[in-house]
Design a protein around this motif. Structure first.
Motif, PDB file in Angstrom:
ATOM      1  N   UNK A  83       0.837  -1.206   0.000  1.00 42.39           N
ATOM      2  CA  UNK A  83       0.000   0.000   0.000  1.00 42.39           C
ATOM      3  C   UNK A  83       0.871   1.255   0.000  1.00 42.39           C
ATOM      4  N   UNK A  84       0.260   2.418  -0.222  1.00 41.83           N
ATOM      5  CA  UNK A  84       1.042   3.670  -0.281  1.00 41.83           C
ATOM      6  C   UNK A  84       1.750   4.019   1.029  1.00 41.83           C
ATOM      7  N   UNK A  85       1.206   3.637   2.169  1.00 43.37           N
ATOM      8  CA  UNK A  85       1.858   3.933   3.444  1.00 43.37           C
ATOM      9  C   UNK A  85       3.194   3.191   3.556  1.00 43.37           C
ATOM     10  N   UNK A  86       3.211   1.949   3.140  1.00 45.84           N
ATOM     11  CA  UNK A  86       4.454   1.181   3.153  1.00 45.84           C
ATOM     12  C   UNK A  86       5.448   1.787   2.164  1.00 45.84           C
ATOM     13  N   UNK A  87       4.956   2.225   1.017  1.00 48.47           N
ATOM     14  CA  UNK A  87       5.836   2.847   0.021  1.00 48.47           C
ATOM     15  C   UNK A  87       6.469   4.116   0.579  1.00 48.47           C
ATOM     16  N   UNK A  88       5.695   4.929   1.305  1.00 46.76           N
ATOM     17  CA  UNK A  88       6.222   6.169   1.874  1.00 46.76           C
ATOM     18  C   UNK A  88       7.327   5.876   2.891  1.00 46.76           C
ATOM     19  N   UNK A 110      19.574   1.667  -9.061  1.00 49.49           N
ATOM     20  CA  UNK A 110      18.476   2.375  -8.408  1.00 49.49           C
ATOM     21  C   UNK A 110      17.462   1.358  -7.892  1.00 49.49           C
ATOM     22  N   UNK A 111      16.712   1.785  -6.886  1.00 54.41           N
ATOM     23  CA  UNK A 111      15.638   0.948  -6.350  1.00 54.41           C
ATOM     24  C   UNK A 111      14.326   1.667  -6.637  1.00 54.41           C
ATOM     25  N   UNK A 112      13.434   0.972  -7.334  1.00 56.28           N
ATOM     26  CA  UNK A 112      12.112   1.526  -7.617  1.00 56.28           C
ATOM     27  C   UNK A 112      11.114   0.896  -6.635  1.00 56.28           C
ATOM     28  N   UNK A 113      10.102   1.664  -6.277  1.00 56.43           N
ATOM     29  CA  UNK A 113       9.061   1.158  -5.374  1.00 56.43           C
ATOM     30  C   UNK A 113       7.741   1.235  -6.131  1.00 56.43           C
ATOM     31  N   UNK A 114       7.043   0.114  -6.202  1.00 61.72           N
ATOM     32  CA  UNK A 114       5.750   0.037  -6.893  1.00 61.72           C
ATOM     33  C   UNK A 114       4.718  -0.515  -5.937  1.00 61.72           C
ATOM     34  N   UNK A 115       3.566   0.144  -5.885  1.00 66.22           N
ATOM     35  CA  UNK A 115       2.450  -0.327  -5.067  1.00 66.22           C
ATOM     36  C   UNK A 115       1.683  -1.367  -5.870  1.00 66.22           C
ATOM     37  N   UNK A 116       1.486  -2.532  -5.281  1.00 63.77           N
ATOM     38  CA  UNK A 116       0.710  -3.619  -5.905  1.00 63.77           C
ATOM     39  C   UNK A 116      -0.760  -3.445  -5.536  1.00 63.77           C
ATOM     40  N   UNK A 117      -1.635  -3.630  -6.501  1.00 60.00           N
ATOM     41  CA  UNK A 117      -3.067  -3.521  -6.244  1.00 60.00           C
ATOM     42  C   UNK A 117      -3.570  -4.677  -5.401  1.00 60.00           C
ATOM     43  N   UNK A 118      -3.017  -5.871  -5.624  1.00 63.88           N
ATOM     44  CA  UNK A 118      -3.460  -7.045  -4.870  1.00 63.88           C
ATOM     45  C   UNK A 118      -2.682  -7.127  -3.564  1.00 63.88           C
ATOM     46  N   UNK A 119      -3.226  -7.895  -2.646  1.00 62.61           N
ATOM     47  CA  UNK A 119      -2.550  -8.039  -1.347  1.00 62.61           C
ATOM     48  C   UNK A 119      -1.333  -8.932  -1.491  1.00 62.61           C
ATOM     49  N   UNK A 120      -0.324  -8.662  -0.691  1.00 61.91           N
ATOM     50  CA  UNK A 120       0.914  -9.437  -0.735  1.00 61.91           C
ATOM     51  C   UNK A 120       0.804 -10.562   0.181  1.00 61.91           C
TER      52      UNK A 120
END
Length: 120
Positions: A83-88, A110-120
């Motif tokens: 979710x976006x909170x974890x990404x932040x 570089x490290x990219x961060x992507x929010x997944x729509x489905x649950x992990x």
């Protein structure tokens, strides 16, 4: 027509059992080693796992269960988050994570961060 009986039953000649040979089985490892695209994929998966192993000790336990290793490519490595909170929060840790990767000799620039729509 003579002695030709068109209603006579046809019986094919049987072939010996030895003629029906089955090729030797090939292991999955041998198939992967022979197939160039699968070999490259296997190498990318190994690199992603090595990257995750390098940064896992730096992740807070409550946060790490919401993060998965994503693909690697020429530019860098992607982390998949729930979710976006974890990404932040993860973005705050990026300098430490990148330093850990460099210290371990990982190739990700570089490290990219992507929010997944489905649950992990």
């Amino acid at each position: 027509m003579g002695d030709q009986n068109i209603h006579r039953r046809f019986i094919p000649l049987a072939k010996p059992a030895a003629a029906a040979a089955v090729p030797d089985a090939v292991s999955l490892g041998q198939v992967l080693d022979r197939c160039e695209p699968l070999l490259r994929l296997q190498q990318r998966l190994a690199a992603a796992n090595a990257h995750m192993d390098a940064v896992r000790p730096l992740l807070p336990p409550a946060l790490s269960k919401h993060i998965r290793s994503g693909p690697t490519d020429q530019e860098g490595w992607t982390l998949l988050v729930a979710n976006p909170a974890v990404a932040a929060k993860l973005r705050q840790l990026l300098p430490r994570l990148e330093a850990a990767l460099q210290q371990k000799g990982c190739a990700a620039r570089i490290i990219r961060i992507r929010v997944q729509a489905s649950s992990l």
